[in-house]
Design a protein around this motif. Structure first.
Motif, PDB file in Angstrom:
ATOM      1  N   SER A   1      33.761  27.120  68.225  1.00  0.00           N
ATOM      2  CA  SER A   1      34.613  26.242  68.765  1.00  0.00           C
ATOM      3  C   SER A   1      35.777  26.716  67.456  1.00  0.00           C
ATOM      4  N   TRP A   2      34.903  27.627  66.206  1.00  0.00           N
ATOM      5  CA  TRP A   2      35.620  28.031  65.242  1.00  0.00           C
ATOM      6  C   TRP A   2      36.142  29.069  65.593  1.00  0.00           C
ATOM      7  N   ALA A   3      35.211  29.987  66.533  1.00  0.00           N
ATOM      8  CA  ALA A   3      36.098  30.945  66.375  1.00  0.00           C
ATOM      9  C   ALA A   3      37.306  30.618  67.260  1.00  0.00           C
ATOM     10  N   SER A   4      37.392  29.914  68.793  1.00  0.00           N
ATOM     11  CA  SER A   4      38.546  29.960  68.755  1.00  0.00           C
ATOM     12  C   SER A   4      39.973  29.279  68.732  1.00  0.00           C
ATOM     13  N   ILE A   5      39.900  28.731  67.410  1.00  0.00           N
ATOM     14  CA  ILE A   5      40.523  28.486  66.464  1.00  0.00           C
ATOM     15  C   ILE A   5      41.871  29.368  66.641  1.00  0.00           C
ATOM     16  N   THR A   6      42.846  29.078  66.831  1.00  0.00           N
ATOM     17  CA  THR A   6      44.083  30.101  66.433  1.00  0.00           C
ATOM     18  C   THR A   6      44.669  30.156  65.118  1.00  0.00           C
ATOM     19  N   PRO A   7      45.385  31.226  65.392  1.00  0.00           N
ATOM     20  CA  PRO A   7      45.783  31.615  63.592  1.00  0.00           C
ATOM     21  C   PRO A   7      47.388  30.022  63.989  1.00  0.00           C
ATOM     22  N   GLN A   8      48.168  30.777  65.084  1.00  0.00           N
ATOM     23  CA  GLN A   8      48.964  29.616  65.329  1.00  0.00           C
ATOM     24  C   GLN A   8      48.541  28.026  64.832  1.00  0.00           C
ATOM     25  N   GLN A   9      47.317  27.985  65.125  1.00  0.00           N
ATOM     26  CA  GLN A   9      47.161  25.879  65.094  1.00  0.00           C
ATOM     27  C   GLN A   9      46.451  26.108  63.400  1.00  0.00           C
ATOM     28  N   CYS A  10      46.240  27.002  63.102  1.00  0.00           N
ATOM     29  CA  CYS A  10      46.527  26.853  61.177  1.00  0.00           C
ATOM     30  C   CYS A  10      47.849  26.568  60.575  1.00  0.00           C
ATOM     31  N   HIS A  11      48.724  28.058  61.242  1.00  0.00           N
ATOM     32  CA  HIS A  11      49.933  28.000  60.458  1.00  0.00           C
ATOM     33  C   HIS A  11      50.376  26.716  61.038  1.00  0.00           C
ATOM     34  N   ARG A  12      50.082  25.482  62.095  1.00  0.00           N
ATOM     35  CA  ARG A  12      50.878  24.770  62.228  1.00  0.00           C
ATOM     36  C   ARG A  12      50.148  23.476  61.209  1.00  0.00           C
ATOM     37  N   LEU A  13      49.922  23.091  61.144  1.00  0.00           N
ATOM     38  CA  LEU A  13      48.469  22.365  59.706  1.00  0.00           C
ATOM     39  C   LEU A  13      49.740  22.373  58.208  1.00  0.00           C
ATOM     40  N   ILE A  14      49.256  23.786  58.515  1.00  0.00           N
ATOM     41  CA  ILE A  14      49.912  24.175  56.748  1.00  0.00           C
ATOM     42  C   ILE A  14      51.794  23.681  56.572  1.00  0.00           C
ATOM     43  N   ALA A  15      51.671  23.966  58.436  1.00  0.00           N
ATOM     44  CA  ALA A  15      54.111  24.122  57.829  1.00  0.00           C
ATOM     45  C   ALA A  15      53.563  22.491  58.490  1.00  0.00           C
ATOM     46  N   SER A  16      52.419  21.719  58.126  1.00  0.00           N
ATOM     47  CA  SER A  16      53.087  20.512  58.206  1.00  0.00           C
ATOM     48  C   SER A  16      52.564  19.492  56.455  1.00  0.00           C
ATOM     49  N   MET A  17      52.617  20.306  55.910  1.00  0.00           N
ATOM     50  CA  MET A  17      52.108  20.318  54.209  1.00  0.00           C
ATOM     51  C   MET A  17      53.268  19.368  54.116  1.00  0.00           C
ATOM     52  N   PRO A  18      54.556  19.564  53.870  1.00  0.00           N
ATOM     53  CA  PRO A  18      55.649  18.311  53.798  1.00  0.00           C
ATOM     54  C   PRO A  18      56.139  17.124  54.605  1.00  0.00           C
ATOM     55  N   ARG A  19      55.697  17.410  55.788  1.00  0.00           N
ATOM     56  CA  ARG A  19      55.658  15.907  56.153  1.00  0.00           C
ATOM     57  C   ARG A  19      54.639  14.678  55.696  1.00  0.00           C
ATOM     58  N   ARG A  20      53.642  15.723  55.153  1.00  0.00           N
ATOM     59  CA  ARG A  20      51.799  15.137  55.157  1.00  0.00           C
ATOM     60  C   ARG A  20      52.088  14.478  54.018  1.00  0.00           C
ATOM     61  N   ILE A  21      53.248  15.376  52.729  1.00  0.00           N
ATOM     62  CA  ILE A  21      53.268  14.719  51.231  1.00  0.00           C
ATOM     63  C   ILE A  21      54.156  14.031  51.406  1.00  0.00           C
ATOM     64  N   GLU A  22      55.074  13.434  52.394  1.00  0.00           N
ATOM     65  CA  GLU A  22      56.508  12.556  52.004  1.00  0.00           C
ATOM     66  C   GLU A  22      55.815  11.383  52.850  1.00  0.00           C
ATOM     67  N   ALA A  23      54.579  11.645  53.918  1.00  0.00           N
ATOM     68  CA  ALA A  23      54.114  10.342  54.419  1.00  0.00           C
ATOM     69  C   ALA A  23      53.666   9.582  53.126  1.00  0.00           C
ATOM     70  N   VAL A  24      52.757  10.592  52.982  1.00  0.00           N
ATOM     71  CA  VAL A  24      51.342   9.386  51.632  1.00  0.00           C
ATOM     72  C   VAL A  24      52.184   8.694  50.656  1.00  0.00           C
ATOM     73  N   ILE A  25      53.607   9.334  50.409  1.00  0.00           N
ATOM     74  CA  ILE A  25      54.595   9.065  49.391  1.00  0.00           C
ATOM     75  C   ILE A  25      55.197   7.663  49.857  1.00  0.00           C
ATOM     76  N   SER A  26      55.716   7.656  51.204  1.00  0.00           N
ATOM     77  CA  SER A  26      56.376   6.459  51.984  1.00  0.00           C
ATOM     78  C   SER A  26      55.163   5.298  51.749  1.00  0.00           C
ATOM     79  N   ALA A  27      54.056   5.985  51.887  1.00  0.00           N
ATOM     80  CA  ALA A  27      52.917   4.846  52.380  1.00  0.00           C
ATOM     81  C   ALA A  27      52.329   4.661  51.049  1.00  0.00           C
TER      82      ALA A  27
END
Length: 181
Positions: free
Chosen positions: A148-174
């Motif tokens: 399962s770990w080996a099937s994780i693509t770099p694109q999936q990881c990149h999307r998760l990292i790229a979501s950080m600004p939205r995550r931070i914004e959501a926590v601040i809003s909440a």
């Protein structure tokens, strides 16, 4: 009328009680493992299956034998910033010294902030991929996790990292309360 979950019903003829086609195996006490893994926007690194409790010394061994080779694979000679949680082993003074001695910058991170940690979402992806595996032994479980770990693509990881600004914004809003992440 139903009296809770009694499982599947099996109708069989007299004498079929112990025939393999009439039996279904089950796992009463499923195996479990503790796993350490590392990810970046470039993809996943090595996995470490952990035996026993993690203290500062064993955590530093994991860093030495799993994180450093992963960083080499994912970054080569480039600098990077490492993020970990604030459990006792990563928070220990000797672990801080280990990072300093190795010239690795550690991200200053708030305690109790899983909403902001993209690897938590990655573990959810891994677990979803494991749903149909149904391993019966510890070795089968480990193999399923590794696959399962080996099937994780770099694109999936990149999307998760790229979501950080939205995550931070959501926590601040909440105002620090849980978010959809």
């Amino acid at each position: 009328m139903s009296f809770g979950n009694q499982g599947a019903r099996v109708w069989r003829k007299t004498g079929e009680k112990d025939m393999p086609k009439c039996l279904k195996s089950s796992v009463k006490y499923p195996q479990s493992v503790m796993v350490w893994g590392v990810m970046s926007a470039a993809g996943v690194g090595l996995l470490c299956f952990i035996k026993g409790r993690v203290n500062a010394a064993s955590y530093q061994e994991i860093l030495e034998h799993f994180m450093l080779p992963s960083a080499e694979k994912l970054y080569g000679d480039e600098d990077f910033v490492f993020q970990h949680d604030l459990t006792p082993a990563p928070s220990a003074k000797t672990t801080g010294k280990w990072f300093t001695d190795h010239g690795i910058t550690v991200l200053n991170w708030p305690a109790n902030s899983p909403d902001l940690n993209p690897i938590e979402n990655l573990w959810d992806i891994v677990k979803r991929k494991l749903r149909d595996a149904k391993p019966n032994t510890l070795d089968e479980l480990k193999a399923a996790i590794e696959a399962s770990w080996a099937s994780i693509t770099p694109q999936q990881c990149h999307r998760l990292i790229a979501s950080m600004p939205r995550r931070i914004e959501a926590v601040i809003s909440a105002k620090g309360f849980p978010t959809k992440y």
